[in-house]
Design a protein around this motif. Structure first.
Motif, mmCIF file in Angstrom:
data_model
loop_
_atom_site.group_PDB
_atom_site.id
_atom_site.type_symbol
_atom_site.label_atom_id
_atom_site.label_comp_id
_atom_site.label_asym_id
_atom_site.label_seq_id
_atom_site.Cartn_x
_atom_site.Cartn_y
_atom_site.Cartn_z
ATOM 1 N N VAL A 381 34.427 15.653 35.185
ATOM 2 C CA VAL A 381 33.071 15.352 35.641
ATOM 3 C C VAL A 381 32.260 16.633 35.789
ATOM 4 O O VAL A 381 31.140 16.755 35.282
ATOM 5 C CB VAL A 381 33.099 14.605 36.999
ATOM 6 C CG1 VAL A 381 31.685 14.339 37.494
ATOM 7 C CG2 VAL A 381 33.886 13.321 36.898
ATOM 8 N N MET A 382 32.839 17.606 36.498
ATOM 9 C CA MET A 382 32.047 18.734 36.951
ATOM 10 C C MET A 382 31.957 19.884 35.953
ATOM 11 O O MET A 382 30.965 20.618 35.952
ATOM 12 C CB MET A 382 32.595 19.238 38.287
ATOM 13 C CG MET A 382 32.456 18.227 39.413
ATOM 14 S SD MET A 382 30.739 17.626 39.562
ATOM 15 C CE MET A 382 30.887 16.507 40.961
ATOM 16 N N VAL A 383 32.950 20.067 35.102
ATOM 17 C CA VAL A 383 32.877 21.181 34.161
ATOM 18 C C VAL A 383 31.655 21.028 33.253
ATOM 19 O O VAL A 383 30.830 21.943 33.129
ATOM 20 C CB VAL A 383 34.173 21.291 33.339
ATOM 21 C CG1 VAL A 383 33.967 22.204 32.137
ATOM 22 C CG2 VAL A 383 35.298 21.835 34.212
ATOM 23 N N THR A 384 31.527 19.892 32.614
ATOM 24 C CA THR A 384 30.397 19.707 31.710
ATOM 25 C C THR A 384 29.080 19.543 32.467
ATOM 26 O O THR A 384 28.051 20.093 32.060
ATOM 27 C CB THR A 384 30.638 18.492 30.793
ATOM 28 O OG1 THR A 384 31.282 17.454 31.550
ATOM 29 C CG2 THR A 384 31.523 18.864 29.631
ATOM 30 N N ASN A 385 29.092 18.809 33.575
ATOM 31 C CA ASN A 385 27.872 18.616 34.343
ATOM 32 C C ASN A 385 27.324 19.924 34.892
ATOM 33 O O ASN A 385 26.109 20.138 34.906
ATOM 34 C CB ASN A 385 28.126 17.646 35.499
ATOM 35 C CG ASN A 385 27.790 16.208 35.152
ATOM 36 O OD1 ASN A 385 26.669 15.908 34.773
ATOM 37 N ND2 ASN A 385 28.760 15.326 35.279
ATOM 38 N N VAL A 386 28.194 20.788 35.382
ATOM 39 C CA VAL A 386 27.746 22.016 36.032
ATOM 40 C C VAL A 386 27.647 23.170 35.043
ATOM 41 O O VAL A 386 26.600 23.797 34.900
ATOM 42 C CB VAL A 386 28.670 22.376 37.215
ATOM 43 C CG1 VAL A 386 28.236 23.692 37.861
ATOM 44 C CG2 VAL A 386 28.662 21.264 38.253
ATOM 45 N N VAL A 387 28.734 23.475 34.351
ATOM 46 C CA VAL A 387 28.726 24.594 33.407
ATOM 47 C C VAL A 387 27.703 24.348 32.302
ATOM 48 O O VAL A 387 26.938 25.245 31.923
ATOM 49 C CB VAL A 387 30.136 24.809 32.818
ATOM 50 C CG1 VAL A 387 30.109 25.822 31.677
ATOM 51 C CG2 VAL A 387 31.093 25.281 33.913
ATOM 52 N N GLY A 388 27.682 23.122 31.774
ATOM 53 C CA GLY A 388 26.802 22.830 30.657
ATOM 54 C C GLY A 388 25.392 22.487 31.058
ATOM 55 O O GLY A 388 24.445 23.203 30.741
ATOM 56 N N MET A 389 25.227 21.394 31.809
ATOM 57 C CA MET A 389 23.876 20.931 32.097
ATOM 58 C C MET A 389 23.199 21.756 33.186
ATOM 59 O O MET A 389 22.121 22.306 33.001
ATOM 60 C CB MET A 389 23.911 19.462 32.521
ATOM 61 C CG MET A 389 22.531 18.883 32.747
ATOM 62 S SD MET A 389 22.588 17.164 33.237
ATOM 63 C CE MET A 389 20.844 16.754 33.192
ATOM 64 N N SER A 390 23.829 21.844 34.344
ATOM 65 C CA SER A 390 23.180 22.454 35.497
ATOM 66 C C SER A 390 22.955 23.954 35.333
ATOM 67 O O SER A 390 21.884 24.468 35.670
ATOM 68 C CB SER A 390 24.022 22.174 36.750
ATOM 69 O OG SER A 390 23.571 22.930 37.845
ATOM 70 N N GLN A 391 23.953 24.683 34.814
ATOM 71 C CA GLN A 391 23.869 26.142 34.770
ATOM 72 C C GLN A 391 23.562 26.713 33.385
ATOM 73 O O GLN A 391 23.470 27.927 33.232
ATOM 74 C CB GLN A 391 25.160 26.751 35.311
ATOM 75 C CG GLN A 391 25.487 26.327 36.725
ATOM 76 C CD GLN A 391 24.374 26.657 37.704
ATOM 77 O OE1 GLN A 391 24.120 27.830 37.971
ATOM 78 N NE2 GLN A 391 23.711 25.625 38.246
ATOM 79 N N TYR A 392 23.444 25.868 32.373
ATOM 80 C CA TYR A 392 23.099 26.315 31.031
ATOM 81 C C TYR A 392 24.036 27.427 30.558
ATOM 82 O O TYR A 392 23.668 28.312 29.788
ATOM 83 C CB TYR A 392 21.640 26.794 30.986
ATOM 84 C CG TYR A 392 21.040 26.869 29.597
ATOM 85 C CD1 TYR A 392 20.768 25.717 28.877
ATOM 86 C CD2 TYR A 392 20.727 28.098 29.030
ATOM 87 C CE1 TYR A 392 20.209 25.779 27.607
ATOM 88 C CE2 TYR A 392 20.166 28.177 27.757
ATOM 89 C CZ TYR A 392 19.917 27.014 27.056
ATOM 90 O OH TYR A 392 19.363 27.082 25.795
ATOM 91 N N ALA A 393 25.259 27.386 31.026
ATOM 92 C CA ALA A 393 26.199 28.464 30.725
ATOM 93 C C ALA A 393 26.763 28.357 29.315
ATOM 94 O O ALA A 393 27.371 29.317 28.830
ATOM 95 C CB ALA A 393 27.343 28.462 31.743
ATOM 96 N N ASP A 394 26.584 27.218 28.668
ATOM 97 C CA ASP A 394 27.048 27.077 27.283
ATOM 98 C C ASP A 394 25.964 27.443 26.272
ATOM 99 O O ASP A 394 26.145 27.275 25.064
ATOM 100 C CB ASP A 394 27.567 25.665 27.023
ATOM 101 C CG ASP A 394 26.507 24.582 27.204
ATOM 102 O OD1 ASP A 394 25.313 24.926 27.369
ATOM 103 O OD2 ASP A 394 26.864 23.391 27.179
ATOM 104 N N GLY A 395 24.837 27.928 26.756
ATOM 105 C CA GLY A 395 23.776 28.387 25.874
ATOM 106 C C GLY A 395 23.052 27.299 25.130
ATOM 107 O O GLY A 395 22.346 27.572 24.160
ATOM 108 N N GLY A 396 23.211 26.059 25.553
ATOM 109 C CA GLY A 396 22.473 24.965 24.931
ATOM 110 C C GLY A 396 23.314 23.985 24.148
ATOM 111 O O GLY A 396 22.769 23.164 23.409
ATOM 112 N N ALA A 397 24.641 24.043 24.308
ATOM 113 C CA ALA A 397 25.492 23.072 23.611
ATOM 114 C C ALA A 397 25.225 21.653 24.088
ATOM 115 O O ALA A 397 25.370 20.692 23.332
ATOM 116 C CB ALA A 397 26.966 23.431 23.801
#
Length: 482
Positions: A381-397
């Protein structure tokens, strides 16, 4: 063959028939390794023990230190676990046969067929594919009502008089809950640490409780849900949300059953399409989407850090010390996490996540905090929600731009700003809103990294016109507790 059920696989849809023998393991080591919210620990243990009691003689229930300590000397099968560590564990056991995952709407093979060859994996594209594939809210080849997306209709600010959605059926604790609470008290005396407040159990621990909540939501709250699903009210943390995410993530409810029931409410005229579509989007769309991306993005994804954010979570945040804060929105939302282990998706994204994004907190550390502190928090739940969506840490994936916003957004979508010591329009001075000032400081810190993002051109142009940006940055660098 005996079916091993993890504590997030507790519904009947994880079994093949009503006679199948079951293994349930309660591992104390899970709570030694990480500092979980006290109410999360209570909910998980209560759900596991209630399931063991329901199954009776069919269940082999073992309360042990580690999962390996609880394994019987017999062949087992297990539905694919929801986390990488659990998946590695079961695959390493020669006596365990791993079945395909359950508890989601779209199976992995179908998601892979959809995703392969795409340059971008966007929610909207997947959601439309899933609607078609499952025949949900479709009138022939077209979406019901002629539109796929009712987001624009579902962004109303909170009504001044409040929403007054009927309260869901109350949870009545029993002797199992009392036993769990006594055990957690003892574990704390032994040195196992928790965070957050203890309190009465607020969320379902059995399929019966979850089903009662779902039925109530479909009749009483779903009609009110859509327009105000993004709104926040200090005096009403629940609004018209279903509060069923913990039940879905424990496996107590089959999400596809809930999707079909919501569609049926629309078809019989009991709920407006905008509300039903918003609920279906969360389950058939977003929940499945983040589950599949957790596996597709691979084991290195939790360490993604495109914005080079390295800040540590401050003690007041990590320990849920909401009373230390002056900012009305952040104080109330953090208190909600402390007191309930739950706030709905907009406080998570636009109050908690937005603040961490603006301050450059390490995205992996923030995802871990969400995992541990929310009753519905799991790695997938939280890896993609936070790392990806919330923190933009994936650079836009996952998303096309960072979810950064100033105080104006919170002012528009909540009742927090009226009595706050900070002013949502002020970025300098003693009453500078930490979100407004933080927004501009975030842009200044990441201007080069975001320069090629076409959706950030307008805000970056605005940054260039600010005459006081150096003052804003300097002040935000010294802000310790908002």
């Amino acid at each position: 063959m005996r079916r091993w059920l993890f504590a997030d696989q507790l519904g009947e849809h994880f079994l093949d028939d009503g006679e199948q023998p079951v293994l349930l393991i309660e591992s104390k080591a899970v709570f030694r390794r990480r500092v979980f919210h006290r109410q999360k620990a209570h909910l998980v243990l209560s759900a596991l023990r209630h399931r063991a009691a329901e199954l009776g003689a069919r269940a082999l229930f073992r309360q042990v230190e580690t999962y390996r300590d609880g394994l019987p000397d017999e062949p087992l099968e297990v539905c694919h676990p929801t986390s990488r560590p659990a998946a590695r564990l079961v695959r390493a056991l020669s006596t365990v046969h791993v079945l395909p995952p359950r508890g989601f709407c779209t199976d992995p093979r179908a998601f892979t067929e959809w995703a392969d060859g795409r340059k971008a994996l966007r929610l909207e594209d997947f959601y439309r594919h899933a609607r078609r594939a499952h025949g949900v809210l479709m009138d022939g080849p077209e979406p019901a009502g002629g539109r796929w997306n009712y987001d624009h209709d579902n962004r109303e600010p909170p009504p001044r008089a409040g929403l007054d959605a009927p309260a869901p059926p109350a949870i009545v604790e029993d002797e199992i809950d009392a036993e769990v609470r006594a055990d957690l008290d003892r574990w704390e005396r032994e040195g196992i640490r928790f965070v957050g407040a203890d309190g009465p159990r607020l969320f379902p621990a059995t399929a019966a409780e979850a089903s009662a909540r779902l039925r109530h939501f479909l009749v009483e709250r779903l009609p009110l849900f859509g327009p105000y699903e993004d709104a926040m009210l200090a005096r009403d943390p629940w609004m018209a949300h279903s509060m069923l995410s913990p039940a879905f993530n424990l496996g107590l409810l089959d999400p596809m059953d809930a999707v079909r029931a919501a569609e049926a409410a629309y078809r019989r005229g009991a709920a407006p399409l905008s509300s039903v579509e918003g609920f279906v989007r969360q389950l058939l769309g977003w929940r499945d989407y983040v589950w599949h991306l957790y596996w597709r993005f691979g084991p290195d994804y939790p360490r993604a850090n495109a914005l080079r954010a390295t800040g540590r979570l401050p003690g007041w945040f990590a320990d849920l010390r909401a009373d230390d804060l002056r900012a009305a929105c952040l104080r109330d939302v953090l208190a909600g996490v402390r007191d309930r282990g739950w706030v709905h998706h907009i406080p998570r994204l636009m109050v908690l996540g937005n603040y961490g994004l603006q301050r450059g907190w390490h995205p992996g550390a923030l995802a871990d905090w969400f995992h541990r502190c929310f009753v519905d928090g799991y790695a997938w739940v939280m890896v993609t929600n936070v790392v990806g969506m919330s923190q933009y840490a994936d650079g836009g994936a996952m998303t096309t731009k960072p979810y950064a916003a100033g105080g104006a957004y919170i002012d528009r979508m909540s009742d927090y700003c009226g009595g706050c010591v900070y002013h949502p329009k002020h970025r300098t001075g003693d009453d500078a809103c930490p979100y407004t000032a933080g927004y501009w400081a975030f842009l200044a810190r990441n201007a080069q990294r975001l320069a090629d993002n076409h959706r950030m051109r307008r805000p970056l142009s605005g940054l260039e016109r600010l005459s006081d940006v150096d003052e804003v940055i300097a002040r935000e660098r010294t802000r310790r507790v908002p």
